[in-house]
Motif scaffolding. Structure first.
Motif, PDB file in Angstrom:
ATOM      1  N   SER B 261      -3.550   4.738  -0.127  1.00 23.98           N
ATOM      2  CA  SER B 261      -2.290   4.842  -0.865  1.00 23.98           C
ATOM      3  C   SER B 261      -1.426   3.650  -0.482  1.00 23.98           C
ATOM      4  O   SER B 261      -1.607   3.064   0.584  1.00 23.98           O
ATOM      5  N   LEU B 262      -0.485   3.310  -1.339  1.00 22.27           N
ATOM      6  CA  LEU B 262       0.357   2.135  -1.092  1.00 22.27           C
ATOM      7  C   LEU B 262       1.146   2.287   0.202  1.00 22.27           C
ATOM      8  O   LEU B 262       1.237   1.369   1.009  1.00 22.27           O
ATOM      9  N   SER B 263       1.720   3.472   0.382  1.00 25.81           N
ATOM     10  CA  SER B 263       2.602   3.636   1.539  1.00 25.81           C
ATOM     11  C   SER B 263       1.811   3.528   2.835  1.00 25.81           C
ATOM     12  O   SER B 263       2.269   2.899   3.791  1.00 25.81           O
ATOM     13  N   VAL B 264       0.619   4.127   2.885  1.00 28.84           N
ATOM     14  CA  VAL B 264      -0.179   4.031   4.102  1.00 28.84           C
ATOM     15  C   VAL B 264      -0.692   2.601   4.281  1.00 28.84           C
ATOM     16  O   VAL B 264      -0.801   2.112   5.403  1.00 28.84           O
ATOM     17  N   LEU B 265      -0.978   1.918   3.186  1.00 28.74           N
ATOM     18  CA  LEU B 265      -1.371   0.510   3.278  1.00 28.74           C
ATOM     19  C   LEU B 265      -0.265  -0.313   3.923  1.00 28.74           C
ATOM     20  O   LEU B 265      -0.511  -1.129   4.815  1.00 28.74           O
ATOM     21  N   VAL B 266       0.957  -0.081   3.497  1.00 36.49           N
ATOM     22  CA  VAL B 266       2.080  -0.794   4.108  1.00 36.49           C
ATOM     23  C   VAL B 266       2.140  -0.479   5.594  1.00 36.49           C
ATOM     24  O   VAL B 266       2.266  -1.366   6.445  1.00 36.49           O
ATOM     25  N   TYR B 267       1.998   0.792   5.915  1.00 39.36           N
ATOM     26  CA  TYR B 267       2.056   1.233   7.303  1.00 39.36           C
ATOM     27  C   TYR B 267       0.975   0.566   8.143  1.00 39.36           C
ATOM     28  O   TYR B 267       1.222   0.102   9.247  1.00 39.36           O
TER      29      TYR B 267
END
Ligand SMILES: Nc1ncnc2c1ncn2[C@@H]1O[C@H](COP(=O)(O)OP(=O)(O)OP(=O)(O)O)[C@@H](O)[C@H]1O
Ligand SMILES: [Mg+2]
Lengths: 287, 308
Positions: B261-267
């Motif tokens: 997911s985008l948010s976990v990728l950012v994380y």
């Protein structure tokens, strides 16, 4: 909750009142509503007590009285709209023709299909003018009705047709207040009810719209039984055949309960009332 | 009327307008100005973070926002360039869709019950409960779904688990905004419908819901925006994947494997020492900000049609 001892149902006072007006009700006048010992509660609060009265067919009956005396409360009992209010409870019996409206077997939805209502604030649905008028027929599921014809006839009856016939698709909320109220009347009579209840239908309107609606009420009373709540004495004298005066009195705990002071032909109530309270109220000397 | 009479009339009217003119330098007008300046300054200060965040994210993310970003898989740590977050973008969309699919019907129906059919007392308690649920930190929701679906191997780390966590997160928002939207429809309109012989459910379906729909749509978009940006509930439930795990040809079974997911990728990528991955994290952040902006604009647009 709704059933009471039937023995007391003929109240002394109301018989006396009827006796005072020998010409008011001929025997063959059809009665549409008959209230017997009605007490109305909101939770513990006794809002209206001891109402005994009759409402005749195809006449205009006006409820007058000071604010908070329970006129709206009582008129909402006539189509069981009070069922929607939490804590509402009614004692006594309210007959519609020969049927106790609050008997267990009565379906309130069916009651409301026969008894239409117009409210104090114009409250059209956020739908087109056409769909506003058609709504009642649609929910009753009458498939055979010629909707276009019903809509036109009802709007014509409500003296609104000429003003809206070119914009039936416009939103009901886009009309002026007076037009909205006539739309609400058209909506109420579209289903061809037996009775039309009106709770202060003109209170948010200008004098010209008011006159139009009063004319309409007189007109409708040839076909429909009409019950109207009004704060306007002149309006009561102009439109009604029968007037019922309600008052409110505080009990020991200081809570005000409304009650029926007297009712009879409008000219009697306004010209030769039997009760002092009525006299004071109709002559504008009310505290 | 004599002319002198008229004249005196005019003069007194003049005097009246004088007295309502602003008096420069009076204590009142100084106070007025001071308050306006102070509250204006506070407004600017409050807006600074918003603008800084947007500007910073745009500057950092914009040049990595190429075609590859949308079409390629995340690069391995040592790849100097190339790669994208295509699978994470799809993963976010899939999980938000699962979350909405679960929470919208339940949330809207619950709100209808709450506002239209329940007694005041029950409604009070349910509202209280939804307020508490919406205050629960999102990481706890992640841990809860982890315990419920992942540890027990009902779904394992999967899109379903992630979507369910997002659903739990969205539920109170949807219930509350739908409830509020329904409450705004005036009681008089309900009474008009019931008074015409409609049953209560007909009244809800034919009058109340259509009237409240624009406001409800606003609430739903806000819930979606909120869910799209959440990281914490997904870390324990959907995990992450460097590869395509969502297979459009067989969507159902692929929902049971871990998903990016985008948010976990950012994380994951923001804190690593590899420049390429860092840049990609910025670009993904920009996409998340854009999603929030877009949904806010959408909800404004829906509110434009508001009836009450
Ligand atoms: N939904 C309600 N719940 C509780 N009490 C109510 C409710 N509606 C009315 N009452 C109370 O019942 C009493 C009668 O109210 P009602 O609205 O029937 O008076 P009214 O005669 O119509 O007054 P007005 O002329 O101001 O419209 C008032 O004391 C009011 O506070
Ligand atoms: Mg009233």
């Amino acid at each position: 909750m709704t059933d009471n001892s039937t023995e007391q149902s003929t109240d002394q006072k109301s018989i006396q009142e009827l006796a005072n007006y020998p010409d008011s009700y001929s025997e063959n006048d059809e009665t549409v509503f008959r209230a017997e010992n009605i007490n109305i509660y909101y939770g513990d609060f006794l809002a209206v007590r001891d109402v005994n009265m009759e409402i005749p067919a195809r006449k205009v009956t006006a409820f007058i009285g000071p604010s908070g005396c329970g006129k709206s409360t009582l008129i909402r009992c006539l189509n069981r709209l009070n069922d929607l209010i939490e804590g509402f409870c009614l004692e006594g019996r309210m007959f519609y023709h020969d049927q106790n409206l609050y008997a267990d077997e009565v379906d309130p939805v069916e009651v409301r299909r026969r008894i239409g209502m117009v409210f104090q604030q114009p409250n059209p649905f956020p739908k087109s003018i056409y769909n506003n008028v058609a709504y009642g027929i649609r929910v009753t599921g009458k498939k055979d009705a010629d909707m276009d014809e019903v809509v036109e006839r009802s709007l014509q009856r409500a003296a609104l047709w000429d003003e809206v016939k070119d914009k039936l698709g416009a939103n009901g909320l886009s009309l002026s207040g007076g037009q909205q109220q006539r739309l609400c009347i058209a909506r109420a009579i579209a289903t061809n009810p037996d009775v039309v209840l009106m709770d202060e239908p003109c209170s948010s309107l200008d004098p010209i719209s008011t006159l139009k609606i009063e004319e309409l009420i007189r007109d409708l009373s040839e076909e429909y039984t009409i019950v109207i709540v009004t704060h306007n004495m002149q309006q009561a004298t102009r439109v009604s055949d029968i007037t019922a005066f309600f008052n409110a009195q505080a009990n020991e705990e200081g809570k005000r309960s409304g009650y029926l002071v007297e009712y009879g032909p409008t000219e009697h109530i306004f010209n030769s009332p039997q009760q002092e309270a009525t006299q004071n109220y109709v002559s504008g000397q009310f505290g | 009327m004599s002319s002198s009479h008229q004249l005196s009339h005019k003069r007194s009217a003049k005097a009246d307008t004088d007295s309502i003119n602003q008096k420069q330098g009076s204590r009142q007008s100084i106070g007025e100005t001071a308050w306006t300046v102070i509250s204006g300054l506070c407004l600017v200060i409050a807006l600074i973070p918003l603008f800084l965040v947007i500007i910073y994210v745009v500057i950092k993310g914009i040049n990595r926002l190429d075609v590859a970003a949308f079409t390629e898989l995340p690069p391995p740590p040592l790849a100097d360039e190339g790669g994208g977050f295509a699978n994470a973008l799809i993963g976010t969309l899939v999980m938000v869709a699962i979350g909405a699919l679960i929470s919208v019907p339940f949330g809207v129906m619950a709100a209808i019950y709450l506002s239209e059919f329940s007694s005041k007392k029950i409604a009070k308690w349910i509202r209280f409960a939804t307020n508490i649920l919406s205050g629960v930190p999102s990481i706890l929701i992640g841990v809860f779904i982890y315990g419920l679906l992942v540890l027990t191997n009902v779904t394992g780390y999967s899109a379903i688990a992630g979507g369910t966590a997002l659903a739990v997160l969205m539920l109170p928002i949807i219930v509350r905004t739908t409830d509020e939207s329904l409450q705004i429809v005036p009681r008089q309109v309900r009474w008009a419908s019931v008074g015409l012989g409609a049953s209560r459910y007909e009244t809800v379906l034919r009058v109340v819901l259509p009237a409240a729909l624009p406001a409800i749509a606003t609430g739903l978009t806000l819930a979606v925006a909120r869910a799209a940006g959440e990281t914490a509930p997904l870390i324990f439930t959907a995990l992450f994947a460097q590869f395509w795990t969502f297979n459009p040809a067989d969507p159902f079974s692929s929902l049971f494997s871990p998903i990016a997911s985008l948010s976990v990728l950012v994380y994951n990528f923001a804190a690593v020492p590899y420049k390429n991955q860092q840049e990609l994290a910025w670009a993904a952040s920009l996409i998340l900000v854009a999603i929030v902006l877009l949904t806010s604009i959408l909800s404004r647009w829906a509110t434009r049609n508001r009836i009450y």
